[in-house]
Design a protein around this motif. Structure first.
Motif, PDB file in Angstrom:
ATOM      1  N   LEU A 176       0.832  -1.192   0.000  1.00 30.66           N
ATOM      2  CA  LEU A 176       0.000   0.000   0.000  1.00 30.66           C
ATOM      3  C   LEU A 176       0.871   1.248   0.000  1.00 30.66           C
ATOM      4  CD1 LEU A 176      -2.672  -1.087   2.630  1.00 30.66           C
ATOM      5  CD2 LEU A 176      -2.914  -1.097   0.151  1.00 30.66           C
ATOM      6  N   TYR A 177       0.368   2.317  -0.656  1.00 33.37           N
ATOM      7  CA  TYR A 177       1.150   3.544  -0.808  1.00 33.37           C
ATOM      8  C   TYR A 177       0.329   4.748  -0.360  1.00 33.37           C
ATOM      9  CZ  TYR A 177       3.730   0.491  -3.993  1.00 33.37           C
ATOM     10  OH  TYR A 177       4.429  -0.557  -4.544  1.00 33.37           O
ATOM     11  N   ARG A 178       1.034   5.764   0.166  1.00 30.43           N
ATOM     12  CA  ARG A 178       0.393   7.032   0.493  1.00 30.43           C
ATOM     13  C   ARG A 178       0.220   7.865  -0.771  1.00 30.43           C
ATOM     14  NH1 ARG A 178       1.594   8.811   5.888  1.00 30.43           N
ATOM     15  NH2 ARG A 178       0.964   7.147   7.304  1.00 30.43           N
ATOM     16  N   ILE A 179      -0.599   8.893  -0.677  1.00 35.73           N
ATOM     17  CA  ILE A 179      -0.971   9.668  -1.859  1.00 35.73           C
ATOM     18  C   ILE A 179       0.234  10.374  -2.486  1.00 35.73           C
ATOM     19  CG2 ILE A 179      -1.610  11.751  -0.561  1.00 35.73           C
ATOM     20  CD1 ILE A 179      -3.967  12.057  -2.577  1.00 35.73           C
ATOM     21  N   ARG A 180       1.156  10.872  -1.683  1.00 38.76           N
ATOM     22  CA  ARG A 180       2.318  11.556  -2.243  1.00 38.76           C
ATOM     23  C   ARG A 180       3.148  10.603  -3.112  1.00 38.76           C
ATOM     24  NH1 ARG A 180       7.111  14.545   1.292  1.00 38.76           N
ATOM     25  NH2 ARG A 180       8.707  14.482  -0.318  1.00 38.76           N
ATOM     26  N   THR A 181       3.308   9.370  -2.649  1.00 41.21           N
ATOM     27  CA  THR A 181       4.057   8.380  -3.423  1.00 41.21           C
ATOM     28  C   THR A 181       3.346   8.042  -4.713  1.00 41.21           C
ATOM     29  OG1 THR A 181       4.948   7.461  -1.378  1.00 41.21           O
ATOM     30  CG2 THR A 181       5.082   6.077  -3.339  1.00 41.21           C
ATOM     31  N   GLU A 235       3.903  10.703  -7.230  1.00 37.92           N
ATOM     32  CA  GLU A 235       5.233  10.618  -7.836  1.00 37.92           C
ATOM     33  C   GLU A 235       5.326   9.471  -8.832  1.00 37.92           C
ATOM     34  OE1 GLU A 235       7.831  10.310  -4.507  1.00 37.92           O
ATOM     35  OE2 GLU A 235       7.691  12.440  -3.977  1.00 37.92           O
ATOM     36  N   LEU A 236       4.653   8.368  -8.547  1.00 41.08           N
ATOM     37  CA  LEU A 236       4.695   7.209  -9.431  1.00 41.08           C
ATOM     38  C   LEU A 236       3.952   7.444 -10.744  1.00 41.08           C
ATOM     39  CD1 LEU A 236       4.077   4.259  -6.927  1.00 41.08           C
ATOM     40  CD2 LEU A 236       6.140   4.629  -8.272  1.00 41.08           C
ATOM     41  N   GLY A 253       2.611  10.657 -11.871  1.00 40.09           N
ATOM     42  CA  GLY A 253       2.628  11.978 -12.479  1.00 40.09           C
ATOM     43  C   GLY A 253       1.310  12.713 -12.368  1.00 40.09           C
ATOM     44  N   VAL A 254       0.383  12.194 -11.569  1.00 40.00           N
ATOM     45  CA  VAL A 254      -0.920  12.840 -11.349  1.00 40.00           C
ATOM     46  C   VAL A 254      -0.853  13.542  -9.999  1.00 40.00           C
ATOM     47  CG1 VAL A 254      -3.409  12.489 -11.099  1.00 40.00           C
ATOM     48  CG2 VAL A 254      -2.093  11.055 -12.682  1.00 40.00           C
ATOM     49  N   SER A 255      -1.212  14.815  -9.965  1.00 40.40           N
ATOM     50  CA  SER A 255      -1.086  15.577  -8.726  1.00 40.40           C
ATOM     51  C   SER A 255      -1.998  15.023  -7.638  1.00 40.40           C
ATOM     52  CB  SER A 255      -1.420  17.047  -8.961  1.00 40.40           C
ATOM     53  OG  SER A 255      -2.814  17.210  -9.160  1.00 40.40           O
ATOM     54  N   SER A 256      -1.623  15.275  -6.393  1.00 40.41           N
ATOM     55  CA  SER A 256      -2.445  14.835  -5.265  1.00 40.41           C
ATOM     56  C   SER A 256      -3.833  15.450  -5.307  1.00 40.41           C
ATOM     57  CB  SER A 256      -1.751  15.185  -3.941  1.00 40.41           C
ATOM     58  OG  SER A 256      -0.511  14.528  -3.820  1.00 40.41           O
ATOM     59  N   PRO A 258       5.010   6.123 -17.781  1.00 39.59           N
ATOM     60  CA  PRO A 258       4.664   7.376 -17.098  1.00 39.59           C
ATOM     61  C   PRO A 258       5.035   8.569 -17.945  1.00 39.59           C
ATOM     62  CG  PRO A 258       6.694   6.475 -16.217  1.00 39.59           C
ATOM     63  CD  PRO A 258       6.161   5.465 -17.184  1.00 39.59           C
ATOM     64  N   PRO A 259       4.390   9.701 -17.709  1.00 37.13           N
ATOM     65  CA  PRO A 259       4.732  10.909 -18.441  1.00 37.13           C
ATOM     66  C   PRO A 259       6.061  11.470 -17.961  1.00 37.13           C
ATOM     67  CG  PRO A 259       3.170  11.419 -16.704  1.00 37.13           C
ATOM     68  CD  PRO A 259       3.340   9.929 -16.709  1.00 37.13           C
ATOM     69  N   PRO A 260       6.645  12.416 -18.696  1.00 41.91           N
ATOM     70  CA  PRO A 260       7.903  13.019 -18.256  1.00 41.91           C
ATOM     71  C   PRO A 260       7.760  13.610 -16.852  1.00 41.91           C
ATOM     72  CG  PRO A 260       7.407  13.649 -20.504  1.00 41.91           C
ATOM     73  CD  PRO A 260       6.186  12.939 -19.988  1.00 41.91           C
ATOM     74  N   GLY A 261       8.763  13.372 -16.030  1.00 40.76           N
ATOM     75  CA  GLY A 261       8.736  13.903 -14.665  1.00 40.76           C
ATOM     76  C   GLY A 261       8.196  12.934 -13.644  1.00 40.76           C
ATOM     77  N   ALA A 262       7.460  11.904 -14.091  1.00 41.91           N
ATOM     78  CA  ALA A 262       6.939  10.920 -13.147  1.00 41.91           C
ATOM     79  C   ALA A 262       7.973   9.823 -12.940  1.00 41.91           C
ATOM     80  CB  ALA A 262       5.637  10.307 -13.671  1.00 41.91           C
TER      81      ALA A 262
END
Length: 320
Positions: free
Chosen positions: A8-13, A16-17, A19-22, A88-92
């Motif tokens: 399980l992952y938190r929203i911030r992770t 980052e995985l 590329g979709v903002s929180s 993933p998109p660039p930056g992700a």
């Protein structure tokens, strides 16, 4: 089905995985029900691997021009479409990058460089990755083992090893305090053998028990049988867990197993750790649970013993 806390992952992770903002993740959940993450008792979102795959597909559909509402309807009506997430998109972060392992590597590297500021920063970031038990078992625990190996190999100094252990140890104490379930009906007392100083792994054991709904009472290093007897008499834990990393000489080991068994009286008890294998026959002969290094694998046995204990002592009830 109960989710595995290690996946399980938190929203911030997740942000980052994928590329979709929180903020977008929260909006998609609120408006369209995509995804529907589980929650911790403190209301933090926890996303599974399936949730991440769903988000990636939603991201790609929206990027291709489909309205978010339509994308969500499609995904919810055809869940099989989630099976093959795209790049993933660039930056992700790359989707095949394990954020827990990456965090472990950064902690070890900061220790190698003897960079206190970087180490503190990396450890702080690690706290946002997921549930406490996953943070220990996938990041902090492996980091401690690797740092210990580097010290034994002479690749870092004792000062570096001690500093990292203190920082990570303080983090584990903090995590265990935060992870204690508020509605726990069972308690486990955890302690190291009387001659055992290695206590950090015991905090990981405590985190695993909190994920199973136990309130954890941590007694720490070098806990003699007399102290266990006092805890059993005064606090009546449902279970006593003992850790031994380095097995004492055979006569001393047998003496301690017998003393701990007597101290636990009617409470269920277990012994685990690298040093417990040499004592397995004695542990089981005295009615204890041998765990070795696989606490998760012993859960069924633990639950069976606790259920039998409850049937034998129906008047005791569960305590918090």
């Amino acid at each position: 089905m109960e989710s595995d806390p290690l996946s399980l992952y938190r929203i911030r992770t997740v942000s980052e995985l994928t590329g979709v903002s929180s903020a977008t993740l929260r909006a998609w959940e609120r408006r369209y029900g995509v995804p529907a993450p589980s929650r911790t008792p403190s209301a933090y979102r926890l996303y599974s691997e399936e949730d991440v795959a769903l988000i990636v597909k939603m991201r790609d559909l929206v990027k291709a021009g489909m309205a978010p509402a339509e994308s969500a309807r499609l995904l919810l009506s055809e869940p099989a479409i989630v099976a093959a997430p795209s790049a993933p998109p660039p930056g992700a972060a790359p989707l095949d990058t394990d954020p827990f392992t990456a965090a472990k590597d950064r902690i070890v590297e900061a220790t190698r460089r003897f960079d206190p500021d970087a180490l503190e920063e990396e450890v702080s970031k690690t706290l946002t990755l997921g549930p406490a038990v996953a943070i220990f078992e996938r990041t902090i625990g492996p980091a401690l083992r690797e740092i210990g190996d580097l010290w034994h190999a002479g690749m870092i100094t004792v000062a570096q090893e001690h500093f990292a252990s203190n920082v990570l140890g303080g983090t584990l104490i903090h995590l265990l305090r935060l992870a204690q379930p508020a509605d726990a009906t069972r308690r486990v007392a955890l302690a190291c053998f009387a001659d055992e100083d290695h206590v950090l792994g015991l905090y990981g054991v405590g985190l695993r028990f909190t994920s199973w709904g136990f309130r954890t009472l941590m007694l720490g290093a070098r806990t003699p049988p007399a102290a266990i007897s006092r805890v059993v008499d005064s606090l009546a834990p449902d279970l006593v867990g003992l850790s031994v990393t380095i097995a004492p000489p055979a006569p001393r080991a047998r003496e301690l197993v017998d003393a701990y068994a007597d101290a636990c009286r009617g409470a269920a008890w277990l012994i685990g750790g690298d040093g417990s294998e040499a004592m397995r026959a004695w542990i089981e002969d005295r009615g204890g649970i041998y765990v070795g290094r696989d606490l998760a694998g012993a859960r069924q046995t633990i639950e069976r013993v606790l259920a039998a204990q409850k049937r034998r002592r129906p008047s005791r009830g569960s305590k918090d």
